[in-house]
Structure formats: structure tokens, C-alpha cells
Design a protein around this motif. Structure first.
Motif, mmCIF file in Angstrom:
data_model
loop_
_atom_site.group_PDB
_atom_site.id
_atom_site.type_symbol
_atom_site.label_atom_id
_atom_site.label_comp_id
_atom_site.label_asym_id
_atom_site.label_seq_id
_atom_site.Cartn_x
_atom_site.Cartn_y
_atom_site.Cartn_z
ATOM 1 N N ALA A 263 -81.198 -1.511 -31.774
ATOM 2 C CA ALA A 263 -82.055 -1.234 -30.613
ATOM 3 C C ALA A 263 -83.430 -0.741 -31.021
ATOM 4 C CB ALA A 263 -81.368 -0.216 -29.706
ATOM 5 N N ASP A 264 -83.515 -0.045 -32.175
ATOM 6 C CA ASP A 264 -84.819 0.483 -32.588
ATOM 7 C C ASP A 264 -85.488 -0.419 -33.640
ATOM 8 O OD1 ASP A 264 -83.376 3.081 -34.759
ATOM 9 O OD2 ASP A 264 -83.143 0.905 -34.667
ATOM 10 N N SER A 265 -84.998 -1.628 -33.792
ATOM 11 C CA SER A 265 -85.565 -2.494 -34.824
ATOM 12 C C SER A 265 -86.865 -3.120 -34.355
ATOM 13 C CB SER A 265 -84.557 -3.579 -35.174
ATOM 14 O OG SER A 265 -85.176 -4.610 -35.890
ATOM 15 N N THR A 266 -87.764 -3.422 -35.286
ATOM 16 C CA THR A 266 -89.035 -4.059 -34.921
ATOM 17 C C THR A 266 -89.053 -5.529 -35.318
ATOM 18 O OG1 THR A 266 -89.916 -3.338 -37.044
ATOM 19 C CG2 THR A 266 -90.406 -1.950 -35.127
ATOM 20 N N LEU A 267 -87.911 -6.009 -35.798
ATOM 21 C CA LEU A 267 -87.846 -7.401 -36.235
ATOM 22 C C LEU A 267 -88.037 -8.362 -35.074
ATOM 23 C CD1 LEU A 267 -84.883 -7.929 -38.720
ATOM 24 C CD2 LEU A 267 -87.274 -8.446 -39.086
ATOM 25 N N SER B 207 -87.572 -10.605 -44.533
ATOM 26 C CA SER B 207 -87.315 -9.267 -44.010
ATOM 27 C C SER B 207 -85.900 -9.145 -43.452
ATOM 28 C CB SER B 207 -88.345 -8.891 -42.938
ATOM 29 O OG SER B 207 -88.392 -9.913 -41.960
ATOM 30 N N VAL B 208 -85.229 -10.267 -43.253
ATOM 31 C CA VAL B 208 -83.827 -10.221 -42.838
ATOM 32 C C VAL B 208 -82.985 -10.334 -44.113
ATOM 33 C CG1 VAL B 208 -82.032 -11.339 -41.502
ATOM 34 C CG2 VAL B 208 -84.380 -11.342 -40.667
ATOM 35 N N ASN C 185 -76.528 -1.186 -41.001
ATOM 36 C CA ASN C 185 -76.286 -1.622 -42.366
ATOM 37 C C ASN C 185 -76.659 -3.080 -42.598
ATOM 38 O OD1 ASN C 185 -75.320 0.806 -43.518
ATOM 39 N ND2 ASN C 185 -73.465 0.571 -42.328
ATOM 40 N N VAL C 186 -76.953 -3.808 -41.518
ATOM 41 C CA VAL C 186 -77.479 -5.166 -41.654
ATOM 42 C C VAL C 186 -78.696 -5.269 -40.744
ATOM 43 C CG1 VAL C 186 -75.250 -6.227 -42.174
ATOM 44 C CG2 VAL C 186 -75.996 -6.004 -39.812
ATOM 45 N N GLU C 187 -79.601 -6.213 -41.054
ATOM 46 C CA GLU C 187 -80.806 -6.325 -40.242
ATOM 47 C C GLU C 187 -80.523 -7.045 -38.927
ATOM 48 O OE1 GLU C 187 -80.976 -6.862 -43.553
ATOM 49 O OE2 GLU C 187 -82.158 -5.085 -44.011
#
Lengths: 356, 252, 222
Positions: B112-116, B128-129, B180-182
Motif C-alpha cells: 500500500a505504501d509502495s511508489t512503484l 526496480s522489481v 518482502n517482495v516488490e
């Protein structure tokens, strides 16, 4: 040597070990019954245990000072230790055991060379053997050699003769004397055997229940015990220096001043001995002419009488001071008084000879 | 005397229908992605029918294997046809009870807080993944669908090294939640129940393989009548509404 | 056996061996401290060390996952500061195997140390040996049989580890797939033949390891 044991105090299971002593002689025996705290005292000197309070100093080097929370770690004390169970390293050969304490690379010249020590203790043939193949006497010598090869300036020995039988004891004592004379290392021997103390030591510290009851030259302490406790432990009423005049068929003829006694020949070959006779083994008889098996019949004069419970301690002059312990009724029957002449009988096996 | 006996007997006979039969317990082996919707449906059904529904939820592949080994399932609700087909071939499914009405879509989720930003399948090949969680693509339906989708775009060889295979699709979701994973590829319905992930990309229906959820009664079932009854309920409008609420596609 | 299967066997063997080496210094230090020293809280340390032996492995795995995951205390630091990941890599396998097999090594090594006569260590010190020299020349050689038996059993335990490993490392083919994980997956896939081959290898390895450690323990001291 000068070993100062000051204000040593350590509570143990049944009593508190408290020692204040200054040790100056070449060989000192710490003498007392089992469980008196003797081994603990050695452990404290070697730095293997901590005391509640202690000040230990050798010459001018302080080893332990609890007041300043200062203690030199064991491996830096330079004190050799031969424990009662010898503690030879079972996983190393005899040679590796011997070399364990040698400082490698010649950082400081060892006090005694490897070859000299091996020679004095006669362990050359044992070097290649494994430790577990050795006999009791051989292990003892290897343990001694190992401690010496670490160049100690003080050697602690815990009951060095205790686990050996009589012939073996006689064989080891000369080695210890050799160490004393050839290597000139001060030694502190713990023993509960009074004859061991006699044979080895110049001075003796009597330790009972953690308390020092008496210190001083061996003969003095044995002949003049400070109190009944010491006397009980020392347990030899008559102790006189003598010399063997003749040896024949397993019997020795010993002379104390002008008096001749017959004793069993001792295992060691020395001529100079201490003659030890326990009071219980002296029989007093009025009539000298009665035939008996006793070899030693001495004409004596009663010097003093002292009642000790049910017994009377009779001091006699038989050409040397001789003590007998008899019952009170016997004393009355024989009408013993000071100044009375009497015959003293001592069986040959009851005379104990200790090499000097 | 005879009249009284007749009356009592008639009364007893009339009472029979009102005596409640002992409640049946139906065991449903169902795909993990059905967890929340099925629990709500079962609660409603239990109130209505008085029967009890118990669940064994997990990867359809694991469940199928367990049924093969004789596990006591009454109903099998799989996340792909292959697993159901496999059991049918082995004669473990009650003939004529197989139904299929549900579909689903695949989504790529990130924490939820990822910027990807992932806007397409090739977005997953981005450096980046570093790790992507999927249900085991060898055997679990959700993972197989994801692999088929990426194979369609010839992207599977470059993405496979980044894949962390998990035991079932909910475990893949959990890996994304834990950070633990992107990214992870799960069903849209899974993304819906988790607040710790957000959907980065929804796979359009034309790109994805067809996802279907067949359900059937297991032949060895000891509660065949009760199982059939619940199966019919799963096929009903009430159940359908609940499935739709959770985001499943209805293909009635 | 396919080459993929041999890869799994090889990976399992070397990660297990590495884990045994990794736990050796820490395990021996801990075993020695437990054998020779007393301190307040010693029983708590003893309990913690035994936990992985007694707790369900997946529970231990869960704790490791929380600690070493990217949002965990340790894992977060490693990821943020050093860009270093543990979870879902071979390092997680190493972590799981190490944690699960450590208690066995500590248990055996402690008993071995307790059986070394402290008098021997004391006399070695009077001969001028400092603590480290005493430890390596006296204590360890005399405790060697027990220590080696502990190492072998730790290795065997690592070979068979599953619960904690699957939690923290997943079962990534070619990267974190160990014998146990591969057997599990093959069963799920219905690949029974594969599974039984791998099972055979595990049994042979485990049997050899345990038998050898029994042999060491039984050998009479010279």
C-alpha cells in the motif's frame, strides 16, 4: 624464599580458612588432617581460587590483594603445581606434557634445561610413551618434571606421596630431595602424613579446620606441640635423631646417643634417621630379668608423670627422653613415682625410622 | 380403546415432519481465493438450513491431491478446470453435479505504501522489481494463470528468475503485504480484501487466460444429499450476490 | 536422477555444511559458557537456546520471518542501510538451518565440555597457558568426540529442515529449493517418482550422518 600469606580468609563448607603466615624456608610442609583446607590454600596461592580476603606476596611481587581488588592471573604467577591426582594431560604424549609449560622461542632462558630435569628425575625412557601407559611412580615423576620445566619460582605439591605404596614412597623421596638440592626451588608440600613431613620439610605449618595451630621447624613442632590438638595430630610421643650403626638380615641397629636399639631396616639407605616411638608402644616392667621376645629393654628412670584422662603419660630418661602411655591402674600397681628406676620395653617393629 | 390408540398414532405420524432431523455436516474443499466469500455464504446457509459447513481452504492443487489420497471431502470447489478434470478422470467426482459460474481477473499488487508504477506486463521486467510473489506457477491455479498471461507476451523467461513461488495465492498476497517482495500477481478478489496492498495494474480480460471455478460433489461423500443441497445454494441468486460483492465475475 | 535433482542435493548438502560451520564458533562459545560459568539469568538463556528444538519449526520460521523481513527490526536495517536482503534468498535457507540446528550442537558440546576435568585446565594455567591456549589445547581436544558428534547431528538436522525454511526462503527452484522442500513440492505435483528418488537420497544422507555420530560416541577413549 619469602612467601607472605596475610589475612587470608575464605569461608568453606564447615569452617573458615584463616591463615596468616610468613614462609621463609626451602621446603615447608602444610600439615593437617584431611579436609583441613590445605588444598584450598594451595589453590589460593596458585590463583586458582579467590579468597574473601587475602594478601599474597612472593619476594617483592604482590600476587593477590583483595583490598585493592588486584590479582595476578594464574598463568602469569610462575608457580608450579603438582596436584594430588597429577593431572597429566591424557591426550598428549609424555614429551608433549613435559614441553607444555616451556616458553617457546627462548623468550626467557628456562631455569632448568630439559635434559637436566629429565636426568635428575630419570624419565628418559618414558618420553615416547603415552601418559596412560605409565605406572604410578612414573606418572609422579613426569608430573614433577612437567612442573619444573615451566621454570617456576615456587613449587606447590599436594600430597605428593599419598597415592604411593611404601616402597614407592621411599623411591620418590630422594627425587624430591634432589629437586630441593639441585634445582633449589622453594617447595610447599601439603601432607597429612607426619612421616612425609618429617622426611621432606624444614618447617611445618599445622593446619586444622582452617586454622593455623602452630608453625616452626619440624622437629620443634613435633617434639613440643603447642597444645593437645597439635599433639593429637602429630601423634608421636618420642622423636629423636639417631644413626644406623649396622644393617643385618632386615634389622637395623640404631644408636641414639649411647643407647642401642633394634628396629626394622628402613627402605631408604640413609644412615641418619629420626627414631619415632609412639607412647602406646612402650611397656614398663619392674623385673628386668623376665624372658620375653622384646629386643629392646632399656633401663630408665621416671622423670615425670602426667594424668591424661584414663591414661598417664610417663616421661622417662632412658639415655634419651622416652615417653610411655600407661593406664592409671597400671601406674598404681607398679607404684610409679618420680625418680623411680624402671625397665622400658619396646618391640622392634614399633620403632619407626624416618630418613633425615 | 382402539380409537385412542389410532389418535395417538396419527398424532405421532403428524409430528414426524416437525421433528428436526440431525444436522448434516458438509465439508467443502475450496480454493484459497474463495475464503472470505464462502465463509459469508456458509453463514447465511447455516442459518437457513440448519446444516453445518466446514471448510478446508488452500491451493486447489494441494486439495485435489488430498482428495485423491482419500481425504473426507463432500464438495470440491477448484480455481481451475484442470484440477477438476484430473479428479473426474480418476472417477472421484459424482457425475452430473459439476457446475461452473465464477470467473475472476488477475491483478498486479504492490504494498500500500509502495511508489512503484506498473502499467503493463512488461512493467514487471523493470529492474526496480526485484522479486515477484506468485502462487506456485507449476501447480497452483493462480500461479498457472499468471504464468500463462506472461507467456502470452513472451515475458515469462525474463520474469521467471524473479519469481518467489508460494504455497497458495493468499500466501503470495501476504508476501506483498509483509514487504518482502516488490510485487505480486493475485486475483482481483484477493486484492479486494487486503488493506495493506493496492492494485498497481489490472490485467485486461483479453490478455488474461480464462479463469473458471468449477464446483462438484465428491463421489465418496457420506453426505451426498446435504452436499447437493449446498451446491444448489452455491448456484443460487443469494450466493451469486455475495460472490459479486467480493468482486468475482458471474457467468450465469 | 535429473541434473535439476542433483542440483537440489548439492545445494542442500553445501548449505547444510555451511550452516554447521557458521554455528560452530558461536555454538562452542555458548556451550562452554553454559558448562563452566554461572550468571543471573542463565536458565533463561538455556531455555531460549533449546526453543528451536522444542517449538514447531514453522513457529520458529515465523519469528525469523518477522525479524528478518524487510519490515522487521534486523531485516529492515539490512535492507535500508546495506541494500541486503535475506528473505527469499539462499541466505534465508542458511539462516533457517543455522537457527534450527544450533541447539543440537550446543547440547552435545556442553555435555562434552562438562566431562572435561577442570583440574586439567587449571594445571595448564599454572604451566603458563592463557585462557585461549587452554581452551584450544586442552578443553577442545578432550571434548572433541562430543563436539564432532554434535556437529554431525546438527548437519543431519539441517539436511532435513523444512518448516522454518519454507517460511523464510520459500521454495524457489534453483535458488532455495532444498531436498525436503523439493519432496513436498513433488508430492503436490503428483510427481511421486521424483519425490521418492529425493526421499531415497535424504534417507541415505541422514542415515549415514546419524550412524557416524553414534560410531564416534561409542568409540572407547584410548
Amino acid at each position: 624464599m619469602n612467601l607472605l600469606l596475610n589475612k587470608i580468609s575464605l569461608p568453606l563448607a564447615h569452617f573458615t580458612l584463616q591463615v596468616d603466615a610468613e614462609i621463609r624456608s626451602r621446603v615447608t610442609a602444610i600439615f593437617g588432617p584431611s579436609g583441613a583446607g590445605k588444598t584450598t590454600l594451595l589453590d589460593l596461592i596458585a590463583g586458582l581460587r579467590r579468597a574473601q580476603s587475602a594478601f599474597i606476596q612472593i619476594h617483592d611481587r604482590v600476587l593477590t590483594d583483595t583490598a585493592k581488588q588486584f590479582s595476578v592471573p594464574t598463568h602469569q604467577r610462575g608457580i608450579g603445581y603438582v596436584p594430588q591426582d597429577l593431572a597429566l594431560f591424557p591426550h598428549l604424549s609424555v614429551r608433549q606434557n613435559l614441553l607444555y609449560g616451556c616458553k617457546s622461542g627462548g623468550a626467557a632462558d628456562p631455569l632448568f634445561s630439559f635434559d637436566h630435569v629429565i636426568e635428575v628425575l630419570e624419565i628418559q625412557p618414558l618420553i615416547v610413551r603415552g601418559v596412560t601407559e605409565l605406572s604410578g611412580g612414573e606418572k609422579q615423576r613426569v608430573a614433577l618434571a612437567r612442573a619444573l620445566l615451566a621454570s617456576p619460582r615456587l613449587l606447590l605439591l599436594d600430597e605428593p606421596l599419598a597415592s604411593l605404596d611404601a616402597p614407592l614412597k621411599a623411591k620418590i623421596i630422594p627425587y624430591l630431595t634432589r629437586i630441593r638440592d639441585e634445582f633449589r626451588i622453594p617447595m610447599l608440600c601439603v601432607t597429612h602424613d607426619r612421616f612425609e613431613a618429617l622426611a621432606l620439610a624444614d618447617e611445618i605449618i599445622v593446619l586444622v579446620n582452617g586454622q593455623v595451630l602452630q608453625t616452626g621447624p619440624v622437629l620443634d613442632v613435633f617434639n613440643r606441640p603447642a597444645n593437645a590438638d597439635v599433639a593429637k595430630i602429630v601423634g608421636v610421643e618420642t622423636l629423636q635423631p639417631g644413626s644406623i650403626a649396622d644393617l643385618n638380615e632386615g634389622l637395623a641397629t640404631v644408636k641414639i646417643h649411647d643407647v642401642t636399639l633394634t628396629a626394622l631396616a628402613p627402605a631408604t639407605g640413609t644412615r641418619e634417621v629420626f627414631v619415632c616411638i609412639r607412647g602406646e608402644d612402650v611397656i614398663l616392667q619392674r623385673d628386668a630379668a623376665v624372658a620375653s621376645s622384646v629386643r629392646n629393654r632399656l633401663s630408665a628412670r621416671v622423670v615425670a608423670l602426667r594424668t591424661e584422662g584414663a591414661l598417664v603419660r610417663v616421661e622417662l630418661d632412658a639415655g634419651f627422653p622416652l615417653f610411655a602411655l600407661v593406664t592409671r591402674p597400671a601406674c598404681v600397681e607398679l607404684a610409679l613415682h618420680e625418680g623411680e628406676p624402671i625397665t622400658a620395653l619396646i618391640k622392634t617393629p614399633a620403632i619407626h625410622l624416618v630418613s633425615r | 380403546m382402539k380409537k385412542q390408540i389410532l389418535c395417538v398414532t396419527a398424532g405421532l405420524v403428524l409430528l414426524i415432519p416437525t421433528l428436526s432431523l440431525p444436522a448434516a455436516e458438509v465439508t467443502v474443499f475450496a480454493a484459497a481465493s474463495l475464503t472470505d466469500s464462502l465463509k459469508e455464504i456458509a453463514a447465511a446457509y447455516e442459518k437457513e438450513s440448519g446444516d453445518k459447513i466446514t471448510f478446508n481452504l488452500g491451493a486447489s492443487s494441494t486439495l485435489a491431491r488430498q482428495i485423491e489420497e482419500g481425504a473426507p471431502a463432500d464438495i470440491f470447489f477448484s480455481a481451475d478446470d484442470a484440477k477438476m478434470d484430473g479428479l473426474e478422470k480418476k472417477g472421484l467426482i459424482e457425475a452430473g453435479t459439476r457446475k461452473s459460474r465464477l470467473g475472476n481477473s488477475l491483478v498486479v499488487v504492490v504494498a500500500a505504501d509502495s511508489t512503484l508504477q506498473i502499467n503493463s506486463a512488461s512493467g514487471l521486467t523493470n529492474a526496480s522489481v526485484k522479486k515477484i510473489a506468485l502462487a506456485d506457477p507449476k501447480v497452483v491455479p493462480a500461479g498457472i494463470y499468471a504464468r500463462e498471461w506472461l507467456e502470452n507476451f513472451q515475458l515469462w523467461p525474463s520474469i521467471e528468475p524473479k519469481v518467489v513461488p508460494t504455497e497458495n495465492v493468499r500466501a503470495a498476497l501476504a508476501a506483498v503485504e509483509a514487504g518482502n517482495v516488490e510485487a505480486g500477481i493475485v486475483y482481483k478478489t484477493d486484492a479486494g480484501i487486503s488493506r495493506k496492498v493496492k492494485v498497481a495494474y489490472e490485467v485486461p480480460a483479453k490478455d488474461a487466460p480464462v479463469i473458471s471455478y468449477p464446483m462438484a460433489v465428491v463421489k465418496e461423500s457420506k453426505q451426498r444429499e446435504a452436499a447437493k443441497k449446498f451446491l444448489n445454494y452455491l448456484d443460487s441468486k443469494e450466493a451469486g450476490d455475495i460472490f459479486k460483492k467480493f468482486g468475482f465475475i458471474l457467468r450465469d | 536422477m535429473t541434473s535439476a535433482e542433483w542440483q537440489i542435493v548439492w545445494f542442500t548438502a553445501w548449505v547444510s555444511a555451511l550452516s554447521t560451520l557458521v554455528i560452530l564458533p558461536f555454538g562452542l562459545a555458548l556451550a562452554w559458557a553454559l558448562a563452566r560459568r554461572d550468571w543471573p539469568g542463565k536458565s533463561i538463556v538455556e531455555t531460549f537456546v533449546s526453543l528451536p528444538l522444542v517449538m514447531p519449526p514453522v513457529a520458529t520460521g515465523l519469528i525469523l520471518l518477522k525479524l528478518f523481513g524487510r519490515r522487521g527490526t534486523i531485516g529492515g536495517f539490512l535492507h535500508d542501510q546495506l541494500n541486503f536482503d535475506i528473505i527469499f534468498t539462499w541466505r534465508a535457507v542458511l539462516l533457517a538451518l543455522s537457527v534450527m540446528s544450533l541447539p543440537l550442537l550446543v547440547l552435545f558440546a556442553r555435555v562434552a565440555f562438562e566431562e572435561v576435568n577442570p583440574r586439567l585446565e587449571q594445571i595448564a594455567r599454572t604451566l603458563g597457558a592463557g585462557s585461549w591456549r587452554v581452551f584450544f589445547t586442552i578443553t577442545v581436544p578432550l571434548a572433541a568426540r562430543g563436539i564432532i558428534a554434535g556437529m554431525i547431528l546438527a548437519f543431519a538436522r539441517a539436511l532435513g529442515e523444512f518448516g522454518a525454511t519454507i517460511m523464510v526462503a520459500g521454495n524457489i527452484p534453483g535458488k532455495t529449493s532444498t531436498l525436503s522442500l523439493a519432496i513436498f513440492q513433488n508430492v503436490q505435483l503428483g510427481e511421486d517418482a521424483h519425490a521418492f528418488r529425493l526421499l531415497g537420497v535424504s534417507v541415505v544422507l541422514a542415515f549415514a550422518a546419524v550412524w557416524f555420530s553414534q560410531f564416534l560416541l561409542r568409540r572407547k577413549r584410548k
